[in-house]
Design a protein around this motif. Structure first.
Motif, PDB file in Angstrom:
ATOM      1  N   GLU A   3       0.818  -1.214   0.000  1.00  0.00           N
ATOM      2  CA  GLU A   3       0.000   0.000   0.000  1.00  0.00           C
ATOM      3  C   GLU A   3       0.857   1.271   0.000  1.00  0.00           C
ATOM      4  OE1 GLU A   3      -3.599   1.718   2.797  1.00  0.00           O
ATOM      5  OE2 GLU A   3      -2.106   0.375   3.668  1.00  0.00           O
ATOM      6  N   GLU A  43      -5.729  -4.211   1.881  1.00  0.00           N
ATOM      7  CA  GLU A  43      -5.467  -2.777   2.040  1.00  0.00           C
ATOM      8  C   GLU A  43      -4.943  -2.182   0.728  1.00  0.00           C
ATOM      9  OE1 GLU A  43      -6.360  -0.743   4.582  1.00  0.00           O
ATOM     10  OE2 GLU A  43      -7.384  -2.550   5.246  1.00  0.00           O
ATOM     11  N   LYS A  46      -7.903  -1.943  -1.595  1.00  0.00           N
ATOM     12  CA  LYS A  46      -8.726  -0.765  -1.291  1.00  0.00           C
ATOM     13  C   LYS A  46      -8.095   0.493  -1.882  1.00  0.00           C
ATOM     14  CE  LYS A  46      -8.934   1.083   2.925  1.00  0.00           C
ATOM     15  NZ  LYS A  46      -9.351   1.275   4.340  1.00  0.00           N
ATOM     16  N   SER A  77     -13.390  -4.332   3.458  1.00  0.00           N
ATOM     17  CA  SER A  77     -12.359  -3.296   3.292  1.00  0.00           C
ATOM     18  C   SER A  77     -12.709  -2.266   2.215  1.00  0.00           C
ATOM     19  CB  SER A  77     -11.020  -3.931   2.914  1.00  0.00           C
ATOM     20  OG  SER A  77     -10.523  -4.706   3.957  1.00  0.00           O
TER      21      SER A  77
END
Length: 139
Positions: A3, A43, A46, A77
């Motif tokens: 991320e 994550e 997302k 998420s």
């Protein structure tokens, strides 16, 4: 790529070839998550969805839906609102025109969430700002 690396490389508003790389990254992580829950980085998924939301390309709606529906962790998420970078009305019209089972499933979910008032006070600009504050709180 994780991320932090994706955020550093593409920011929240990627364009051009960077968008294609974000799509490829999301597709790969979605495939991993579908294979076994926890194999994909939800994550990162997302963040990719936020980046595609900000690009507001209707053709990305199903890609985001596939990511969201890849597993239980991904579903929780990835906010349903991230399908609507072009706006709720345009997204519903787009999905209803596709006549594909996955588009119908996404539309049913949108309609259910809209009825549950999950889109109350929703705006593309407001949602984009919300994620900008989330990912870059010091900016």
């Amino acid at each position: 790529m994780d991320e932090d690396e994706s955020l550093e490389r593409y920011g929240l508003h990627p364009a051009g070839a960077d968008l294609d790389e974000v799509r490829d990254l999301l597709t790969a992580e979605t495939r991993l998550e579908r294979r076994a829950q926890g194999d994909g980085d939800t994550e990162l998924m997302k963040l990719c969805c936020v980046q595609l939301f900000n690009a507001a390309v209707l053709d990305d709606v199903l890609l985001i839906w596939r990511a969201k529906s890849a597993g239980m962790d991904a579903d929780s998420s990835i906010d349903i609102q991230l399908l609507c970078g072009s706006g709720l009305g345009r997204t519903k019209a787009y999905l209803s025109g596709l006549r594909l089972p996955e588009a119908e499933a996404a539309l049913r979910r949108l309609l259910h969430c809209e009825a549950a008032r999950d889109f109350e006070d929703f705006s593309v600009a407001g949602y984009s700002a919300r994620y900008a504050a989330y990912y870059t709180p010091d900016a």
